[in-house]
Design a protein around this motif. Structure first.
Motif, PDB file in Angstrom:
ATOM      1  N   SER A  22       0.716  -1.271   0.022  1.00  0.00           N
ATOM      2  CA  SER A  22      -0.137  -0.010   0.073  1.00  0.00           C
ATOM      3  C   SER A  22       0.944   1.075   0.014  1.00  0.00           C
ATOM      4  O   SER A  22       1.849   1.319   0.493  1.00  0.00           O
ATOM      5  CB  SER A  22      -0.918   0.092   1.332  1.00  0.00           C
ATOM      6  N   ILE A  23       0.429   2.197  -0.748  1.00  0.00           N
ATOM      7  CA  ILE A  23       1.251   3.730  -0.919  1.00  0.00           C
ATOM      8  C   ILE A  23       0.156   4.624  -0.857  1.00  0.00           C
ATOM      9  O   ILE A  23      -0.757   4.787  -1.552  1.00  0.00           O
ATOM     10  CB  ILE A  23       1.962   3.601  -2.233  1.00  0.00           C
ATOM     11  N   GLY A  24       0.491   5.620   0.073  1.00  0.00           N
ATOM     12  CA  GLY A  24      -0.473   6.459   0.661  1.00  0.00           C
ATOM     13  C   GLY A  24      -0.348   7.782  -0.283  1.00  0.00           C
ATOM     14  O   GLY A  24       0.448   7.799  -0.981  1.00  0.00           O
ATOM     15  N   ARG A  25      -1.292   8.495   0.118  1.00  0.00           N
ATOM     16  CA  ARG A  25      -1.391   9.885  -0.774  1.00  0.00           C
ATOM     17  C   ARG A  25      -0.110  10.440  -0.808  1.00  0.00           C
ATOM     18  O   ARG A  25       0.306  10.878   0.061  1.00  0.00           O
ATOM     19  CB  ARG A  25      -2.883  10.508   0.076  1.00  0.00           C
ATOM     20  N   GLY A  26      -0.105  11.210  -2.067  1.00  0.00           N
ATOM     21  CA  GLY A  26       1.078  12.079  -2.323  1.00  0.00           C
ATOM     22  C   GLY A  26       2.445  11.616  -2.388  1.00  0.00           C
ATOM     23  O   GLY A  26       3.325  12.352  -2.357  1.00  0.00           O
ATOM     24  N   THR A  27       2.353  10.390  -1.965  1.00  0.00           N
ATOM     25  CA  THR A  27       3.880   9.971  -2.320  1.00  0.00           C
ATOM     26  C   THR A  27       4.538   9.634  -3.561  1.00  0.00           C
ATOM     27  O   THR A  27       3.786   9.428  -4.408  1.00  0.00           O
ATOM     28  CB  THR A  27       3.880   8.263  -1.327  1.00  0.00           C
ATOM     29  N   ALA A  28       5.748   9.788  -3.631  1.00  0.00           N
ATOM     30  CA  ALA A  28       6.563   9.652  -4.797  1.00  0.00           C
ATOM     31  C   ALA A  28       7.415   8.484  -4.623  1.00  0.00           C
ATOM     32  O   ALA A  28       8.565   8.669  -3.745  1.00  0.00           O
ATOM     33  CB  ALA A  28       7.051  10.988  -5.172  1.00  0.00           C
ATOM     34  N   VAL A  29       7.642   7.593  -5.628  1.00  0.00           N
ATOM     35  CA  VAL A  29       8.501   6.639  -5.610  1.00  0.00           C
ATOM     36  C   VAL A  29       9.326   6.589  -6.851  1.00  0.00           C
ATOM     37  O   VAL A  29       8.643   6.727  -8.083  1.00  0.00           O
ATOM     38  CB  VAL A  29       7.911   5.337  -5.480  1.00  0.00           C
ATOM     39  N   GLY A  30      10.549   6.664  -6.930  1.00  0.00           N
ATOM     40  CA  GLY A  30      11.492   7.045  -8.071  1.00  0.00           C
ATOM     41  C   GLY A  30      11.515   5.906  -9.055  1.00  0.00           C
ATOM     42  O   GLY A  30      10.887   4.920  -8.794  1.00  0.00           O
ATOM     43  N   ASP A  31      12.416   6.154 -10.024  1.00  0.00           N
ATOM     44  CA  ASP A  31      12.435   5.038 -11.416  1.00  0.00           C
ATOM     45  C   ASP A  31      13.053   3.815 -10.695  1.00  0.00           C
ATOM     46  O   ASP A  31      14.116   3.900  -9.688  1.00  0.00           O
ATOM     47  CB  ASP A  31      13.334   5.635 -12.443  1.00  0.00           C
ATOM     48  N   ASP A  32      13.011   2.658 -11.236  1.00  0.00           N
ATOM     49  CA  ASP A  32      13.475   1.458 -11.048  1.00  0.00           C
ATOM     50  C   ASP A  32      13.599   0.916  -9.726  1.00  0.00           C
ATOM     51  O   ASP A  32      14.110   0.098  -9.232  1.00  0.00           O
ATOM     52  CB  ASP A  32      14.830   1.363 -11.593  1.00  0.00           C
ATOM     53  N   ALA A  33      12.444   1.294  -8.814  1.00  0.00           N
ATOM     54  CA  ALA A  33      12.377   0.858  -7.480  1.00  0.00           C
ATOM     55  C   ALA A  33      11.858  -0.566  -7.536  1.00  0.00           C
ATOM     56  O   ALA A  33      11.116  -0.913  -8.546  1.00  0.00           O
ATOM     57  CB  ALA A  33      11.240   1.668  -6.546  1.00  0.00           C
ATOM     58  N   LEU A  34      12.122  -1.425  -6.350  1.00  0.00           N
ATOM     59  CA  LEU A  34      11.681  -2.649  -6.010  1.00  0.00           C
ATOM     60  C   LEU A  34      11.007  -2.979  -4.677  1.00  0.00           C
ATOM     61  O   LEU A  34      11.915  -2.640  -3.855  1.00  0.00           O
ATOM     62  CB  LEU A  34      12.735  -3.615  -6.309  1.00  0.00           C
ATOM     63  N   ILE A  35       9.769  -2.674  -4.647  1.00  0.00           N
ATOM     64  CA  ILE A  35       9.199  -2.843  -3.447  1.00  0.00           C
ATOM     65  C   ILE A  35       8.405  -4.136  -3.399  1.00  0.00           C
ATOM     66  O   ILE A  35       7.573  -4.614  -4.104  1.00  0.00           O
ATOM     67  CB  ILE A  35       7.812  -1.658  -3.309  1.00  0.00           C
ATOM     68  N   HIS A  36       9.112  -4.845  -2.352  1.00  0.00           N
ATOM     69  CA  HIS A  36       8.643  -6.234  -2.092  1.00  0.00           C
ATOM     70  C   HIS A  36       7.070  -6.346  -1.504  1.00  0.00           C
ATOM     71  O   HIS A  36       6.494  -5.275  -0.882  1.00  0.00           O
ATOM     72  CB  HIS A  36       9.677  -7.065  -1.179  1.00  0.00           C
ATOM     73  N   ALA A  37       6.810  -7.668  -1.522  1.00  0.00           N
ATOM     74  CA  ALA A  37       5.512  -7.838  -0.956  1.00  0.00           C
ATOM     75  C   ALA A  37       5.102  -7.469   0.625  1.00  0.00           C
ATOM     76  O   ALA A  37       6.144  -7.333   1.506  1.00  0.00           O
ATOM     77  CB  ALA A  37       5.198  -9.424  -0.901  1.00  0.00           C
TER      78      ALA A  37
END
Length: 366
Positions: free
Chosen positions: A145-160
């Motif tokens: 889950s990613i909350g309101r207004g958050t920014a994640v950059g290029d080529d990110a890897l967010i695991h389960a």
């Protein structure tokens, strides 16, 4: 997946020896590696002479420069000046990753105002809030889950199972392991009158009276700012700031079960090992290494290039470049002397007891 010894050596910028056309299908420890056949085989990571005894004749291995692959009976070898650095490239070459399918999974919930970069992969049951920005090539695993207004950059890897709260900004190539929580509220509370904690800080331990106290929450209005090339381990937690953001610098690596309190600032290229805890509003410089179970008091500063040994407890400012150990943490050489002295204490106690007996006998005779 299989590549030849030649191709692997070229990719790792290392010197190769032997039959360079042999296929390499993976990596293993020396004892688990068999002689290679026509279809190739795994490459043994025998990166020091002490590991070479387990090598089987006819196998492929990674060796340190100066080791003799022919004397070891190998069919091929890759040699490196710094084998452990070469191991980083090797494991990257054979890591299949989490296998998140390209595109947005039909079970994902993505707010219409969110921006998803090209070639991003969004896994099953992901929830992405309003105004979120996901960079190109990012991979988001299931149940994130990613909350309101958050920014994640290029080529990110967010695991389960990762939870990223609202108002978090993360740079490129972020890696977050399963179960980490970024941007939870800071642990900030206040009492209407001076609390017991504030009293003993002021008096250094003495208390005038003990009375009932009620804790009132201080809300966390700041976010979390994370630089480029940061890695965050499983079940690590980074609290958001109270007014300003909690910050983690470029290239910093955070192990499993690390806790960063509200308003903490961690510099570039730090290494925070498992179960490190940094209390609120402390500042950690660049290239700092905190070994496992190191604790850092609130509102203190740790200078650049400090190394703290395992289970150290840091209560006061640490100058740049210092190596510290112990509880409370002191210079490592001082801690070594303290430990030596402590081991001598039983003998000193026996000697003191004998001296007391001798003095008593002399006084009785006098």
């Amino acid at each position: 997946m299989a590549i030849t010894v030649r191709e692997l050596a070229q990719a790792l910028d290392a010197r190769a020896w032997g039959d360079l056309d042999l296929p390499v299908t993976g990596a293993a420890e020396p004892a688990a590696t068999d002689p290679v056949g026509p279809q190739g085989g795994t490459i043994a990571m025998a990166m020091a002479p002490k590991y070479a005894a387990a090598l089987k004749p006819g196998s492929i291995a990674i060796l340190a420069e100066g080791m003799d692959p022919e004397a070891l009976g190998l069919r091929a070898a890759i040699l490196a000046q710094r084998p452990r650095l070469l191991m980083a490239g090797l494991t990257r070459a054979f890591d299949p990753g989490p296998g998140i399918a390209p595109g947005i999974h039909p079970t994902a919930i993505v707010d219409p105002s969110a921006t998803i970069g090209p070639d991003a992969a969004i896994g099953p049951f992901v929830v992405i809030g309003a105004g979120v920005r996901i960079g190109q090539g990012a991979r988001i695993g299931p149940h994130v889950s990613i909350g309101r207004g958050t920014a994640v950059g290029d080529d990110a890897l967010i695991h389960a199972g990762v939870r990223i709260a609202h108002g978090v900004t993360a740079g490129d190539r972020l890696i977050v392991q399963p179960g980490a929580v970024i941007g939870g509220d800071g642990f900030s509370f206040v009492t209407p009158e001076e609390s017991g904690i504030e009293e003993i800080r002021r008096t250094l331990g003495s208390r005038d009276a003990i009375r009932q106290q009620h804790w009132t929450r201080i809300h966390s209005l700041g976010g979390v700012e994370i630089g480029d090339d940061v890695e965050i381990g499983a079940n690590a937690t980074i609290d958001r700031g109270t007014i300003r953001a909690t910050r983690v610098g470029n290239g910093t690596k955070i192990d499993n079960l690390v806790m960063l309190g509200h308003n903490v600032v961690v510099g570039d290229d730090c290494l925070l090992c498992s179960q490190v805890g940094i209390a609120g509003s402390s500042r950690v410089g660049n290239r700092v290494v905190l070994a496992g179970q190191v604790g850092v008091n609130d509102n203190i500063e740790i200078g650049d290039d400090v190394i703290a040994g395992g289970a150290s407890k840091i209560f006061t400012r640490v100058p740049a470049g210092r190596v510290i150990l112990g509880n409370p943490a002191v210079r490592m050489e001082t801690q070594m002397e303290i430990q030596k002295a402590m081991r001598r204490l039983p003998r000193f106690a026996q000697q003191l007891a004998k001296l007391q007996e001798a003095v008593t006998r002399l006084l009785e005779k006098g």
